[in-house]
Structure formats: structure tokens, C-alpha cells
Design an enzyme around this catalytic site. Structure first.
Site, short mmCIF file in Angstrom:
data_model
loop_
_atom_site.label_atom_id
_atom_site.label_comp_id
_atom_site.label_asym_id
_atom_site.label_seq_id
_atom_site.Cartn_x
_atom_site.Cartn_y
_atom_site.Cartn_z
N MET A 1 -9.02 7.84 -0.49
CA MET A 1 -9.87 8.21 0.65
C MET A 1 -10.37 9.63 0.47
O MET A 1 -9.63 10.51 0.00
CB MET A 1 -9.06 8.13 1.95
CG MET A 1 -8.40 6.78 2.18
SD MET A 1 -7.59 6.74 3.78
CE MET A 1 -6.76 5.15 3.70
N MET B 1 -12.19 4.14 -1.17
CA MET B 1 -12.88 4.40 0.10
C MET B 1 -13.53 5.77 -0.02
O MET B 1 -13.15 6.73 0.67
CB MET B 1 -11.88 4.34 1.26
CG MET B 1 -11.39 2.92 1.53
SD MET B 1 -9.88 2.85 2.51
CE MET B 1 -8.67 3.01 1.20
N GLY C 1 -2.80 -4.12 8.93
CA GLY C 1 -2.06 -4.75 10.02
C GLY C 1 -1.32 -6.01 9.62
O GLY C 1 -1.00 -6.86 10.45
N HIS D 1 -0.90 -1.30 -4.54
CA HIS D 1 -2.19 -1.01 -3.89
C HIS D 1 -2.29 0.49 -3.61
O HIS D 1 -1.45 1.06 -2.92
CB HIS D 1 -2.29 -1.82 -2.60
CG HIS D 1 -3.59 -1.72 -1.88
ND1 HIS D 1 -4.69 -2.50 -2.21
CD2 HIS D 1 -4.00 -0.95 -0.85
CE1 HIS D 1 -5.71 -2.21 -1.40
NE2 HIS D 1 -5.31 -1.27 -0.56
N SER E 1 0.86 -1.19 0.00
CA SER E 1 0.00 0.00 0.00
C SER E 1 0.89 1.23 0.00
O SER E 1 1.66 1.45 0.94
CB SER E 1 -0.88 0.02 1.25
OG SER E 1 -1.36 1.34 1.45
N ASP F 1 -6.29 -6.81 4.02
CA ASP F 1 -5.70 -5.46 4.08
C ASP F 1 -5.82 -4.90 5.49
O ASP F 1 -6.92 -4.74 6.01
CB ASP F 1 -6.47 -4.57 3.08
CG ASP F 1 -5.94 -3.15 2.98
OD1 ASP F 1 -4.92 -2.83 3.61
OD2 ASP F 1 -6.57 -2.36 2.25
N HIS G 1 -8.12 0.77 -4.32
CA HIS G 1 -9.08 0.53 -3.24
C HIS G 1 -9.81 1.84 -2.98
O HIS G 1 -9.22 2.79 -2.45
CB HIS G 1 -8.28 0.04 -2.01
CG HIS G 1 -9.08 -0.16 -0.78
ND1 HIS G 1 -8.50 -0.41 0.45
CD2 HIS G 1 -10.43 -0.15 -0.56
CE1 HIS G 1 -9.45 -0.54 1.36
NE2 HIS G 1 -10.62 -0.39 0.77
N ASP H 1 -4.62 3.45 -2.06
CA ASP H 1 -5.73 3.73 -1.16
C ASP H 1 -6.29 5.11 -1.43
O ASP H 1 -5.63 6.13 -1.19
CB ASP H 1 -5.24 3.64 0.29
CG ASP H 1 -5.02 2.19 0.71
OD1 ASP H 1 -5.95 1.39 0.56
OD2 ASP H 1 -3.90 1.87 1.16
N MET I 1 -11.12 -6.47 5.03
CA MET I 1 -10.40 -5.47 5.82
C MET I 1 -10.14 -6.05 7.20
O MET I 1 -11.08 -6.44 7.91
CB MET I 1 -11.24 -4.19 5.98
CG MET I 1 -11.38 -3.33 4.74
SD MET I 1 -9.84 -2.86 3.95
CE MET I 1 -9.03 -1.89 5.22
N GLY J 1 -9.07 3.68 6.72
CA GLY J 1 -8.81 5.10 6.96
C GLY J 1 -7.34 5.41 7.20
O GLY J 1 -6.86 6.46 6.81
N PHE J 2 -6.64 4.48 7.83
CA PHE J 2 -5.26 4.77 8.19
C PHE J 2 -4.38 3.53 8.09
O PHE J 2 -4.85 2.42 8.33
CB PHE J 2 -5.19 5.30 9.64
CG PHE J 2 -6.03 6.51 9.86
CD1 PHE J 2 -5.55 7.77 9.50
CD2 PHE J 2 -7.31 6.41 10.37
CE1 PHE J 2 -6.34 8.90 9.66
CE2 PHE J 2 -8.11 7.53 10.54
CZ PHE J 2 -7.63 8.78 10.18
N GLY J 3 -3.10 3.76 7.78
CA GLY J 3 -2.12 2.70 7.86
C GLY J 3 -1.66 2.54 9.30
O GLY J 3 -2.00 3.35 10.17
N GLY J 4 -0.92 1.49 9.56
CA GLY J 4 -0.28 1.33 10.86
C GLY J 4 -1.18 0.88 11.99
O GLY J 4 -0.81 0.98 13.17
C1 DX5 Z 1 -6.41 1.28 5.31
C2 DX5 Z 1 -5.86 0.94 3.96
C3 DX5 Z 1 -4.72 0.01 3.98
C4 DX5 Z 1 -3.55 0.50 4.77
C5 DX5 Z 1 -2.72 -0.68 5.20
O1 DX5 Z 1 -7.58 1.99 5.16
O2 DX5 Z 1 -6.87 0.34 3.16
O3 DX5 Z 1 -4.34 -0.36 2.66
O4 DX5 Z 1 -2.75 1.40 4.08
O5 DX5 Z 1 -1.69 -0.22 6.00
P1 DX5 Z 1 -0.88 -1.15 6.99
O6 DX5 Z 1 -0.31 -2.25 6.18
O7 DX5 Z 1 0.13 -0.22 7.54
O8 DX5 Z 1 -1.87 -1.64 8.02
ZN ZN Z 2 -6.31 -0.52 1.17
#
Ligand code: DX5
Ligand code: ZN
Length: 220
Positions: free
Chosen positions: A39, A70, A179, A35, A10, A177, A68, A37, A139, A144-147
Site C-alpha cells: 500500500m 495497491m 473479512g 499474501h 495476509s 480478500d 497484492h 499487501d 475484494m 486499505g486495512f485489515g480487520g
Molecule cells: C486489505 C487487504 C487485505 C487485508 C485482509 O486492503 O488487501 O489482504 O489484510 O485482512 P482481514 O483478513 O483482516 O480482513
Molecule cells: Zn490483500
């Protein structure tokens, strides 16, 4: 080592000031898909990128661009993302009034259609969609967020959808997708996933680490 497992970094975790270079780096490091994202600050509480950025990144990789979405409404933007060079368009059933129509729209654009289930959305949602989709995305975090941390009970949903896909006899990818790291990747694969999205775990350590990160996520 699972040769059939695809890794889709991502780019949400990439350096946004150097996105083209980052996409080239993950391509050269052996990723399978890119990938993206998207948003809108409305369907999810974060704002990222639009079709112009997909178009700008397109020449930087020959790998499939896995977009993806969103965003809500979503239908009005499908043509723009297709024209920008997306190969796979993945949509949330909650993002529009008629998910079946949205899937048909994506297919009419000549693109692969994915449906994505949020952690609270049941596998049953797919009952009357499975015959039409090319990909199901589970999911394992709220979008909404990575990490964020992997929500373990989504493994049961992956197992249930794996059965559904095998029963359908169709060639459908099962993607997960959120974590995904060196600990959760094998769990997701064991549950039946065959495409892993990974932001944080791919981009950790900078470009010199990408190839090793991708190899380890794949189980190598
Ligand atoms: C979250 C995104 C993911 C996200 C994954 O809304 O759809 O693609 O970036 O990030 P990690 O791998 O850091 O959880
Ligand atoms: Zn994603």
C-alpha cells in the site's frame, strides 16, 4: 473439508517486528500462499511495505508469494517486485491507464498475473481480460486495512466470476480478500472462491493457533 481451497494469510496482521519468523510460522502451519499487501498511502489510505521487504522475506518460505499491489502508478514497480521474488502480482484496473498492458507486462516477467476488483467494480471489467489472467481477486472490503467486515453482496460477484471462469475453460484461481473468518469462509467457498486471503483470522491467538486457524478456514 475442501482440499482444493487454498489459504493465503495476509501478513498485514502479522507482528511486523518479527516478520521473517511470522512467515516461517504460517508456512509451517500449512498455509498455501503468503499474501503480501503493498500500500502506498495514495491509491489506498495506508502505507505498508515495498520490494525490499518482499526480498527480505523470500528466503523464509518456499510457498508462493502472492503480492497484492495497491499502488498507483503500478507499472513502474512491477519489475522490482518480480526481481524481489514475487510469484503472483495482482493489480487493480484503477491503478493505471492500461490494465491489459499491465497484465501483459507481468506475464512478460514470467510471473502469474492477477486482476483485483474493488467492491464497487463490476465483474464486467473482466470481459476482455479473462483470457489472459491467472487469477481474479474479489475484494470483499474496500482495500486499505485489515480487520474490516465482509461485504456480503460480493458473494454475487464471486458467483458471476465463477461462471465466467468455468466458461473460459482456463485454469484461473478465484480469490477473495477481506473479512474472511470462520463464518464467511464457507460462504465464499460456496459462491465459488478457491483461494481465501485471511489476515485477522489467521494470526488471531498467536503462532500456536495458526495451524488450527488455517485448518478451520479451509473447512477442516
Ligand atoms: C486489505 C487487504 C487485505 C487485508 C485482509 O486492503 O488487501 O489482504 O489484510 O485482512 P482481514 O483478513 O483482516 O480482513
Ligand atoms: Zn490483500
Amino acid at each position: 473439508m475442501s482440499p482444493s481451497v487454498r489459504i493465503a494469510p495476509s501478513i498485514l496482521s502479522a507482528d511486523f517486528a518479527r516478520l521473517g519468523e511470522e512467515v516461517r510460522a504460517i508456512d509451517e502451519a500449512g498455509c498455501d500462499w503468503v499474501h503480501v499487501d503493498v500500500m502506498d498511502g495514495h491509491f489506498v489510505p495506508n502505507i505498508t511495505i515495498g520490494p525490499m521487504v518482499v526480498k527480505a522475506l523470500r528466503p523464509h518460505t518456499t510457498k508462493p508469494m502472492d503480492v497484492h499491489l495497491m499502488i498507483s502508478p503500478v507499472d513502474t514497480y512491477l519489475d522490482a517486485f518480480a526481481a524481489a521474488g514475487a510469484d503472483i502480482l495482482t493489480v487493480h484496473p484503477e491503478a493505471g491507464p492500461h490494465i491489459h498492458r499491465t497484465v501483459q507486462h507481468i506475464k512478460s516477467l514470467g510471473k502469474q498475473a492477477g486482476v483485483v476488483l474493488n467492491p464497487g467494480t463490476p465483474a464486467k471489467m473482466l470481459d476482455y481480460l479473462i483470457d489472459d489472467v491467472d487469477l481474479v481477486l474479489v475484494m470483499s472490503v474496500n482495500p486499505g486495512f485489515g480487520g474490516q467486515s465482509f461485504i456480503t453482496n460480493q458473494l454475487r460477484k464471486i458467483e458471476a466470476i465463477r461462471k465466467m471462469i468455468d466458461k473460459s475453460g482456463r485454469d484461473i484461481r478465484l480469490q477473495v480478500d477481506g473479512g474472511i473468518d470462520f463464518e464467511t469462509a464457507p460462504q465464499a467457498i460456496a459462491a465459488g472462491a478457491d483461494v481465501l486471503v485471511a489476515g485477522t483470522a489467521t494470526f488471531k491467538g498467536g503462532p500456536s493457533a495458526y495451524a488450527d486457524n488455517i485448518r478451520r478456514l479451509r473447512g477442516g
